[in-house]
Design an enzyme around this catalytic site. Sequence first.
Site, PDB file in Angstrom:
ATOM      1  N   LYS A 220      -0.303  -1.293 -14.033  1.00  0.00           N
ATOM      2  CA  LYS A 220      -0.870  -0.959 -12.821  1.00  0.00           C
ATOM      3  C   LYS A 220      -2.622  -1.394 -12.882  1.00  0.00           C
ATOM      4  CE  LYS A 220      -2.760   1.736  -9.291  1.00  0.00           C
ATOM      5  NZ  LYS A 220      -2.275   0.477  -8.185  1.00  0.00           N
TER       6      LYS A 220
ATOM      7  N   TYR B 127       0.865  -1.177  -0.061  1.00  0.00           N
ATOM      8  CA  TYR B 127       0.014  -0.022  -0.071  1.00  0.00           C
ATOM      9  C   TYR B 127       0.737   1.437  -0.049  1.00  0.00           C
ATOM     10  CZ  TYR B 127      -4.043   2.790   0.284  1.00  0.00           C
ATOM     11  OH  TYR B 127      -4.881   3.782  -0.123  1.00  0.00           O
TER      12      TYR B 127
ATOM     13  N   GLU C 188      -5.518   6.083   5.299  1.00  0.00           N
ATOM     14  CA  GLU C 188      -5.524   5.000   4.339  1.00  0.00           C
ATOM     15  C   GLU C 188      -4.533   3.775   4.898  1.00  0.00           C
ATOM     16  OE1 GLU C 188      -4.089   6.240   0.594  1.00  0.00           O
ATOM     17  OE2 GLU C 188      -3.861   7.953   1.581  1.00  0.00           O
TER      18      GLU C 188
HETATM   19  P1  IOT Z   1      -3.138  -0.820  -5.042  1.00  0.00           P
HETATM   20  O1  IOT Z   1      -1.884  -0.440  -5.385  1.00  0.00           O
HETATM   21  O2  IOT Z   1      -3.752  -1.655  -6.216  1.00  0.00           O
HETATM   22  O3  IOT Z   1      -3.138  -2.001  -3.815  1.00  0.00           O
HETATM   23  C1  IOT Z   1      -2.376  -1.335  -2.785  1.00  0.00           C
HETATM   24  C2  IOT Z   1      -2.205  -2.503  -1.834  1.00  0.00           C
HETATM   25  O4  IOT Z   1      -3.205  -3.744  -1.357  1.00  0.00           O
HETATM   26  C3  IOT Z   1      -1.167  -3.717  -2.766  1.00  0.00           C
HETATM   27  O5  IOT Z   1       0.195  -3.545  -2.802  1.00  0.00           O
HETATM   28  C4  IOT Z   1      -1.501  -4.932  -1.945  1.00  0.00           C
HETATM   29  O6  IOT Z   1      -0.388  -5.216  -0.988  1.00  0.00           O
HETATM   30  C5  IOT Z   1      -2.889  -5.008  -1.513  1.00  0.00           C
HETATM   31  N1  IOT Z   1      -3.904  -5.644  -2.379  1.00  0.00           N
HETATM   32  C6  IOT Z   1      -4.147  -5.167  -3.719  1.00  0.00           C
HETATM   33  N2  IOT Z   1      -4.962  -5.817  -4.289  1.00  0.00           N
HETATM   34  C7  IOT Z   1      -5.088  -6.768  -3.668  1.00  0.00           C
HETATM   35  C8  IOT Z   1      -5.772  -8.123  -3.782  1.00  0.00           C
HETATM   36  N3  IOT Z   1      -6.436  -8.390  -4.828  1.00  0.00           N
HETATM   37  N4  IOT Z   1      -5.457  -9.137  -2.911  1.00  0.00           N
HETATM   38  C9  IOT Z   1      -4.647  -8.912  -1.923  1.00  0.00           C
HETATM   39  N5  IOT Z   1      -3.951  -7.816  -1.480  1.00  0.00           N
HETATM   40  C10 IOT Z   1      -4.017  -6.938  -2.421  1.00  0.00           C
HETATM   41  C11 IOT Z   1      -4.945   2.211  -4.328  1.00  0.00           C
HETATM   42  C12 IOT Z   1      -4.497   1.182  -5.269  1.00  0.00           C
HETATM   43  O7  IOT Z   1      -4.273   1.254  -6.564  1.00  0.00           O
HETATM   44  O8  IOT Z   1      -4.271   0.026  -4.574  1.00  0.00           O
HETATM   45  N6  IOT Z   1      -4.042   2.726  -3.336  1.00  0.00           N
HETATM   46  C13 IOT Z   1      -2.895   3.597  -3.828  1.00  0.00           C
HETATM   47  C14 IOT Z   1      -3.187   4.925  -3.813  1.00  0.00           C
HETATM   48  C15 IOT Z   1      -3.662   5.660  -2.702  1.00  0.00           C
HETATM   49  C16 IOT Z   1      -4.124   7.158  -3.006  1.00  0.00           C
HETATM   50  N7  IOT Z   1      -3.849   7.754  -1.630  1.00  0.00           N
HETATM   51  C17 IOT Z   1      -3.755   9.063  -1.846  1.00  0.00           C
HETATM   52  N8  IOT Z   1      -3.722   9.876  -3.037  1.00  0.00           N
HETATM   53  N9  IOT Z   1      -3.564   9.568  -0.692  1.00  0.00           N
HETATM   54  C18 IOT Z   1      -1.576   3.116  -3.206  1.00  0.00           C
HETATM   55  O9  IOT Z   1      -0.644   3.643  -3.328  1.00  0.00           O
HETATM   56  O10 IOT Z   1      -1.527   1.995  -2.458  1.00  0.00           O
HETATM   57 MG    MG Z   2      -0.062  -0.266  -5.806  1.00  0.00          MG
HETATM   58 MG    MG Z   3      -2.897  -3.153  -7.756  1.00  0.00          MG
END
Ligand code: IOT
Ligand code: MG
Ligand code: MG
Length: 505
Positions: A435, A340, A374
């Site tokens: 991504k 995250y 978050e």
């Molecule tokens: P994403 O980057 O897809 O997911 C964040 C984390 O959640 C992943 O690195 C992983 O550890 C976990 N994860 C995601 N999908 C799964 C899954 N299907 N099963 C298990 N674990 C999973 C949104 C995003 O795109 O998430 N978060 C962004 C951006 C946040 C924006 N915030 C802001 N502008 N203040 C991020 O950077 O994580």
């Molecule tokens: Mg990510």
């Molecule tokens: Mg992802």
Amino acid sequence: MERTLPAATGFLAAVHQDGGRAPAPVFASLGSCALEREERHGHTLHTGLLHTGAPEAARAYGPRCAVVFAGELYNQAELRSLLPPGAGPDGDAQLVRALFDIYDLHAFRLLNGRFAALVQGEGRVLLATDHAGSVPLYLTAAPGRVLAATEAKALRTAPTGRPLPAARPVRRLPGVHQVPAGTVLEVALDTGGCTAHRTWAPPLSRRILPEDEAVAAVRRALEHAVQVRMGPEAPLVVLSGGIDSSSVAALAAGRAAGPVDTVSMGTDEADEFPQARVVAAHLQTAHRELTIPTDDLLRRLPHTVWAAESLDPDIIEYLLPLTALYLRLGGTGRRILTGYGADIPLGGMHREDRLPALDTALAHDMETFDGLNEMSPVLSGIGGHWSTHPYWDREVLDVLVPLEAGLKRRYGQDKWVLRAAMGDVLPQETVLRPKLGVHEGSGTTSSFSRLLTAAGVPQGRVHHAKRLVVQELFDQVVVAGRHPDEVATEEVVQLAAGQLESRTQ
Ligand code: IOT
Ligand code: MG
Ligand code: MG
């Protein structure tokens, strides 16, 4: 004994001039609560520590100050080098107390960690967050008393405090404020007035580095951040099969004595299972897949707001699938590593090729993350687990944020510098995988939207309606203190749809 979880994962603490009483601690996070009362400097310090077995290391009392500490430090070895040889304080709270004796509140400028802390000194109380405010901390203050807790809902019944211009007011909880990220709030006990001292800020300038140096710096920083987050047992990595979480899994697997556990969530509508499986097979992790029916996922909306205490509908959409996953994990007390936050300093959410737009988005995101919660440990805490996010390690951020935008988007790839840094430990298809956000890969955005359109919300108003839903949920589970099991998503959606309609008529 080396412990898997921090000594305390949350706290409620009150400092009173007149003995006073602290409200009964109420946390969404699971755990036992260790209560203690201590008289010092003519005031009473009440603490309730949320813990899983050994809360002693989360409190430290010395002649100059008392420290209450939830979370953990990641640069203990460096910090210890600042103390006289042989002065080996055991826990993080003792370490902070010893550093406070030397540096006073500037001790917090030295810490790299995931924590919230309260320090009671003579005539003042200090409330401190880590650089990212990743363990949220709330307070109310009035002349002669300060009350602080790691969840806002724990302060909902507290007597109303005075307004604090140095902190962020919490919606519909008069007098309750959130301590800003990377800040020590210094509260004068006699007046209840407070001053903010910033201890970290995201870099605004950009560094120019040759490709190989940038790649090496990113690899080194991330490797270290993963290493210091490993407990005595192999961790669990929440794995999507994207570059962010796969990198964390690869570095953890390279460090752990035994096989690392990985878990992927999906729904009956969408998943990233095949992509995660490629990584799990490559790293030989003990991998699990959890499929959550979409109806059950949406039923967890109240729990997500309850845990995150956030009002941002986009953030809640990212956190909903993760919260649902944490609640289904089973077992207790796992140490969870996530990917995250990687997309924030790397501009991963930004899908276009122009560098000015990338850096604008990045600067904006680094300016506005505070208060979104978050990264809150409560998200996994409601399932009894502790989560930590290597990309938001202070040193990792200090490497990633200032890299010039052309190192983040390069050769037509997003997050190029990270992909280049991980090429030797991940399959090529993972390194090159574009991504996909967790809200997309799990179908969360679309299923939540559908819920609203089915309730009569016009397409163009869906995002606004989501904001109203999240606000209403916040009012119910945080402000009014209802348990999320008693709040039906469907009813709140109807309510929001109705509000929208009456406003547009
Ligand atoms: P994403 O980057 O897809 O997911 C964040 C984390 O959640 C992943 O690195 C992983 O550890 C976990 N994860 C995601 N999908 C799964 C899954 N299907 N099963 C298990 N674990 C999973 C949104 C995003 O795109 O998430 N978060 C962004 C951006 C946040 C924006 N915030 C802001 N502008 N203040 C991020 O950077 O994580
Ligand atoms: Mg990510
Ligand atoms: Mg992802």
